[in-house]
Enzyme design. Structure first.
Site, PDB file in Angstrom:
ATOM      1  N   GLU A  95       3.434  -5.917   7.482  1.00 28.41           N
ATOM      2  CA  GLU A  95       2.698  -4.878   8.207  1.00 28.41           C
ATOM      3  C   GLU A  95       3.135  -4.690   9.653  1.00 28.41           C
ATOM      4  O   GLU A  95       3.101  -3.570  10.181  1.00 28.41           O
ATOM      5  CB  GLU A  95       1.191  -5.178   8.154  1.00 28.41           C
ATOM      6  CG  GLU A  95       0.526  -4.854   6.828  1.00 28.41           C
ATOM      7  CD  GLU A  95       0.646  -5.966   5.803  1.00 28.41           C
ATOM      8  OE1 GLU A  95       0.009  -5.860   4.737  1.00 28.41           O
ATOM      9  OE2 GLU A  95       1.387  -6.949   6.054  1.00 28.41           O
TER      10      GLU A  95
ATOM     11  N   GLY B 267      -0.280  -5.215   0.863  1.00 28.91           N
ATOM     12  CA  GLY B 267      -1.486  -5.178   0.037  1.00 28.91           C
ATOM     13  C   GLY B 267      -1.310  -5.826  -1.314  1.00 28.91           C
ATOM     14  O   GLY B 267      -2.284  -6.295  -1.915  1.00 28.91           O
TER      15      GLY B 267
ATOM     16  N   GLU C 233      -1.851  -9.450  -0.678  1.00 30.80           N
ATOM     17  CA  GLU C 233      -3.284  -9.604  -0.410  1.00 30.80           C
ATOM     18  C   GLU C 233      -4.080  -9.538  -1.710  1.00 30.80           C
ATOM     19  O   GLU C 233      -5.061 -10.275  -1.889  1.00 30.80           O
ATOM     20  CB  GLU C 233      -3.741  -8.525   0.564  1.00 30.80           C
ATOM     21  CG  GLU C 233      -3.193  -8.740   1.968  1.00 30.80           C
ATOM     22  CD  GLU C 233      -3.545  -7.617   2.921  1.00 30.80           C
ATOM     23  OE1 GLU C 233      -4.257  -7.875   3.909  1.00 30.80           O
ATOM     24  OE2 GLU C 233      -3.114  -6.470   2.669  1.00 30.80           O
TER      25      GLU C 233
ATOM     26  N   ALA D 167       0.842  -1.181   0.000  1.00 29.95           N
ATOM     27  CA  ALA D 167       0.000   0.000   0.000  1.00 29.95           C
ATOM     28  C   ALA D 167       0.887   1.243   0.000  1.00 29.95           C
ATOM     29  O   ALA D 167       2.062   1.190   0.356  1.00 29.95           O
ATOM     30  CB  ALA D 167      -0.907  -0.002   1.225  1.00 29.95           C
TER      31      ALA D 167
END
Length: 260
Positions: free
Chosen positions: A135, A112, A115, A66
């Site tokens: 993270e 992300g 993911e 992200a």
């Protein structure tokens, strides 16, 4: 279709969606997520499209994570809203889509990015790919379904190890634990994804859609897991460790976490 952060092309019955932020290692910001929502919604609704191949621009990254700059200064409600919106409009949209989606993972797939790949139905990785969920190094947990989908794919023990250590896996390691379906050379990445997709496209579209729904239905009990993830992701934004993690990232220094 014209987008700023992604490109969309169609060849035959295959729709190619490419995240096009190469200078940012294809990091996901809110604008990219909005464009992905638009592109996937249109692809799923287009009767001429049989399946989607998702990849990143360039050779370095599928999606390196992200865009952390957007997290700075957010609290609990802001963090929760980011996770809720992203999961609902993009990650769950892809996972529950009625048409097959193959992730062609070229290079880094972190946070992300991993993911996003896990939300796809099938993953093909280049042999230079590196995957992980870092993270916790920011004082966070995965917020786009990572705690749930990684566990579903590789099992509880390996998922917790990956999440808690934040270690990256090589493509070969990812193949061994079932995180990806195939590993090929970078030159052959799209060819392999196309080979699989073209085989699927010879099957009944209705049956393929039914198979996706049936497999996903078997995971329905994990719905509370996603709710818990969103709640806990939001809570992380209210902690000093999160503030320190983001500050350290932006200042390019090691974080000094206090466990608060």
């Amino acid at each position: 279709m014209e987008f700023e952060h992604i490109t969309v092309e169609t060849t035959g019955r295959i729709r190619y969606i490419t995240i096009d932020r190469e200078k940012k290692l294809n990091a996901l910001n809110r604008f990219t997520l909005a464009e992905l929502y638009d592109a996937f919604t249109k692809a799923f609704a287009d009767p001429a499209v049989g399946g989607i191949i998702l990849t990143g621009k360039g050779v370095k990254a599928f999606v390196a994570g992200a865009d952390i700059v957007e997290f700075e200064g957010l609290g609990y409600e802001g963090g929760k809203e980011i996770a809720q919106r992203g999961q609902t409009t993009v990650f769950d949209l892809i996972a529950n889509g009625p048409k097959p989606v193959i992730a062609a993972v070229n290079g880094f797939a972190l946070g992300g990015g991993l993911e996003l790949a896990m939300a796809c139905h099938i993953r093909v990785a280049s042999d230079n790919a590196k995957m992980g969920l870092p993270e916790v190094t920011l004082g966070l947990i995965p917020g786009y379904g990572g705690t749930q989908r990684l566990t579903q794919l590789v099992g509880r023990g390996k998922a917790l190890e990956m999440i808690m250590t934040a270690d990256m896996l090589t493509a070969a390691d990812a193949l061994q634990i079932g995180l990806v379906n195939h590993v090929v050379s970078l030159d052959d990445l799209l060819l392999k994804a196309e080979e699989i997709m073209n085989k699927i496209l010879t099957r009944s579209p209705l049956a393929v859609a039914a198979a996706i729904r049936a497999v996903n239905a078997g995971l329905a009990d994990s719905t509370t897991g996603y709710t818990t993830e969103i709640e806990e992701f939001g809570k992380c934004f209210g902690t000093p460790d999160f503030v320190e993690g983001v500050s350290a990232f932006l200042e390019k220094r090691p974080p000094n976490f206090t466990g608060k």
